[in-house]
Scaffold this active site. Structure first.
Site, PDB file in Angstrom:
ATOM      1  NE  ARG A 166      -2.705   1.902   3.288  1.00  0.00           N
ATOM      2  CZ  ARG A 166      -2.376   1.387   4.462  1.00  0.00           C
ATOM      3  NH1 ARG A 166      -2.388   0.082   4.653  1.00  0.00           N
ATOM      4  NH2 ARG A 166      -2.026   2.161   5.471  1.00  0.00           N
TER       5      ARG A 166
ATOM      6  CE1 TYR B 295     -15.507  10.208 -15.703  1.00  0.00           C
ATOM      7  CE2 TYR B 295     -15.096  10.370 -13.347  1.00  0.00           C
ATOM      8  CZ  TYR B 295     -15.453   9.618 -14.448  1.00  0.00           C
ATOM      9  OH  TYR B 295     -15.749   8.304 -14.305  1.00  0.00           O
TER      10      TYR B 295
ATOM     11  CG  ASP C 107      -8.506  14.970 -15.170  1.00  0.00           C
ATOM     12  OD1 ASP C 107      -7.865  14.386 -16.070  1.00  0.00           O
ATOM     13  OD2 ASP C 107      -9.497  14.459 -14.608  1.00  0.00           O
TER      14      ASP C 107
ATOM     15  CE  LYS D 167     -11.729   6.815 -18.257  1.00  0.00           C
ATOM     16  NZ  LYS D 167     -12.065   8.113 -17.697  1.00  0.00           N
TER      17      LYS D 167
HETATM   18  C1  PLP Z   1     -12.476   8.582 -16.409  1.00  0.00           C
HETATM   19  C2  PLP Z   1     -12.068   9.912 -15.921  1.00  0.00           C
HETATM   20  C3  PLP Z   1     -11.802  10.128 -14.558  1.00  0.00           C
HETATM   21  C4  PLP Z   1     -11.998   9.049 -13.513  1.00  0.00           C
HETATM   22  O1  PLP Z   1     -11.043   8.043 -13.667  1.00  0.00           O
HETATM   23  P1  PLP Z   1     -11.244   6.532 -13.142  1.00  0.00           P
HETATM   24  O2  PLP Z   1      -9.986   5.876 -13.553  1.00  0.00           O
HETATM   25  O3  PLP Z   1     -12.479   5.996 -13.801  1.00  0.00           O
HETATM   26  O4  PLP Z   1     -11.406   6.626 -11.652  1.00  0.00           O
HETATM   27  C5  PLP Z   1     -11.381  11.373 -14.181  1.00  0.00           C
HETATM   28  N1  PLP Z   1     -11.216  12.383 -15.070  1.00  0.00           N
HETATM   29  C6  PLP Z   1     -11.483  12.210 -16.375  1.00  0.00           C
HETATM   30  C7  PLP Z   1     -11.284  13.352 -17.310  1.00  0.00           C
HETATM   31  C8  PLP Z   1     -11.918  10.980 -16.845  1.00  0.00           C
HETATM   32  O5  PLP Z   1     -12.188  10.826 -18.149  1.00  0.00           O
END
Ligand code: PLP
Length: 388
Positions: free
Chosen positions: A57, A110, A182, A207
């Site tokens: 962890r 998001y 982000d 992604k």
């Molecule tokens: C999918 C996504 C998230 C969340 O990510 P997870 O891996 O599903 O927790 C956050 N920000 C953006 C822009 C996303 O497309």
């Protein structure tokens, strides 16, 4: 960073041969804990536990390989892997704010991030002001003495608004706050927010960073002292990435440069095709001159990404029929994989909103979102043509 330096870092940074065994590829360190010895006890005593394998962890060599690669790609001093994008985002926002502090954030974030900010963060004593992502003066006007953090996305979902990172970084500096970005939709292949003045970059690695639709993970990168603060939160919130997920992510990131190049080339081709199609009323893609922030995209990105949002003249019925009829484009949520995905915001990401709320955001009836993959662009256009 030159394209060639970036390509070499994708392949090699953090991924060197494994000295003890001679394995060319990093093994999966599927171990929850590690042997304690004198240097480890010393590191624990000195508060340097993050640099030693102790308990997974806290950290694990499979995570460290990805962290070293991401730091090299972002031009960051340090990076940290998480179990999901939301684990990275929630840990980052908590680490960068304090009780009584304020966050100024984009109103098109998001959905999970927006819910975290609106529903959970106030219970920790922080307040939030939301502003349009493409209005720097609104962000500046929303800042008060208590503002500690600005939080924006490089590209918004689904309308692909672009935030002006250098301008927002200046606003943050002027108010003694920090900027976190982000960059899930852009990845370091297309934009490096730290080079543009941001203090922290976060990702849903589920992604494009992974790119193969088979991992849930998140990551953050920035100065070592700040990433150490995120790590302290990760330890308590518990969003630590599994070694096997880290291994898959490392493998995915080794081809990030070639995947992103193809994603962007295909998306430009498909966007231009859709823009001239008689059934399509409008196309949002930052690589098109018709995008209201095309100039900003060209100024701060090395490619306009691979998400396209377009609206059909026939409304939601026509959109649903299109999603059902495509053969190559798979009807699924999420994005950023090598396969093309198609979905509609009205019954997925924005299903909790009324028609009027969606229209206020610019999500009109018939709006379809495409995550353009790396298949043949001609085949993708042919697939859309026959489905339309
Ligand atoms: C999918 C996504 C998230 C969340 O990510 P997870 O891996 O599903 O927790 C956050 N920000 C953006 C822009 C996303 O497309």
């Amino acid at each position: 960073m030159s394209d060639s330096a970036f390509a070499t870092r994708c392949v090699h940074a953090g991924s060197g041969p494994h000295a003890p065994t001679g394995a060319v590829v990093n093994p999966i360190h599927q171990s929850s804990n590690f042997i304690l010895d004198a240097p480890v006890y010393e590191a624990i005593a000195d508060g340097r536990a993050r640099d030693h394998a102790i308990y997974s962890r806290y950290g694990n060599p499979s995570q460290w390989a990805v962290q070293e690669k991401l730091a090299a790609l972002e031009g960051a001093e340090s990076a940290l892997l998480f179990a999901s994008g939301m684990a990275a985002i929630s840990s980052a926002i908590l680490a960068m704010t304090s009780e009584g502090g304020r966050v100024v954030a984009s109103n098109t974030l998001y959905g999970g991030t927006l819910r975290f900010l609106n529903d959970l963060l106030p219970t920790y004593g922080r307040s939030v002001t939301l502003v349009p992502p493409d209005d720097v003066s609104a962000a500046a006007a929303a800042c008060t003495e208590e503002t500690e953090l600005l939080f924006f996305e490089t590209l918004s979902n689904p309308l692909l608004h672009i935030c002006d990172v250098p301008a927002l970084a200046a606003v943050a500096r002027d108010h003694g706050a920090r900027l976190a970005v982000d960059a899930t939709f852009s990845t370091p292949a297309l934009q490096r927010p730290l080079d543009q003045g941001a203090d922290l970059v976060v990702h849903s690695a589920s992604k494009y960073l992974n790119g193969h639709s088979d991992v849930i993970a998140g990551a953050a990168a920035g100065p070592r002292s700040l990433v150490d603060e995120l790590w302290a939160h990760l330890l308590l919130l518990g969003g630590s990435a599994d070694p096997h997920a880290a291994f898959l992510l490392e493998r995915g990131m080794r081809t990030l440069h070639v995947r992103m190049r193809q994603h962007v080339e295909n998306a430009q081709h498909v966007a231009e095709y859709l823009e001239q199609h008689p059934a399509v009323s409008s196309v949002r893609y930052p690589g098109l001159h018709s995008h209201p922030q095309h100039g900003l995209a060209q100024a701060q990105m090395d490619g306009a990404g691979a998400m396209i949002t377009f609206t059909l003249k026939g409304g939601d019925e026509a959109g649903l029929a299109l999603c059902d009829r495509t053969r190559l484009a798979v009807q699924a949520t999420s994005l950023g994989g090598i396969e093309t995905l198609i979905s509609m915001p009205f019954n997925t990401s924005h299903a909790h909103m009324s028609d009027a709320e969606r229209e206020a955001l610019g999500i009109l009836p018939g709006t379809v979102r495409l995550s353009v993959g790396i298949e043949s662009a001609d085949d993708l256009c042919a697939d859309l043509a026959s489905a339309l």
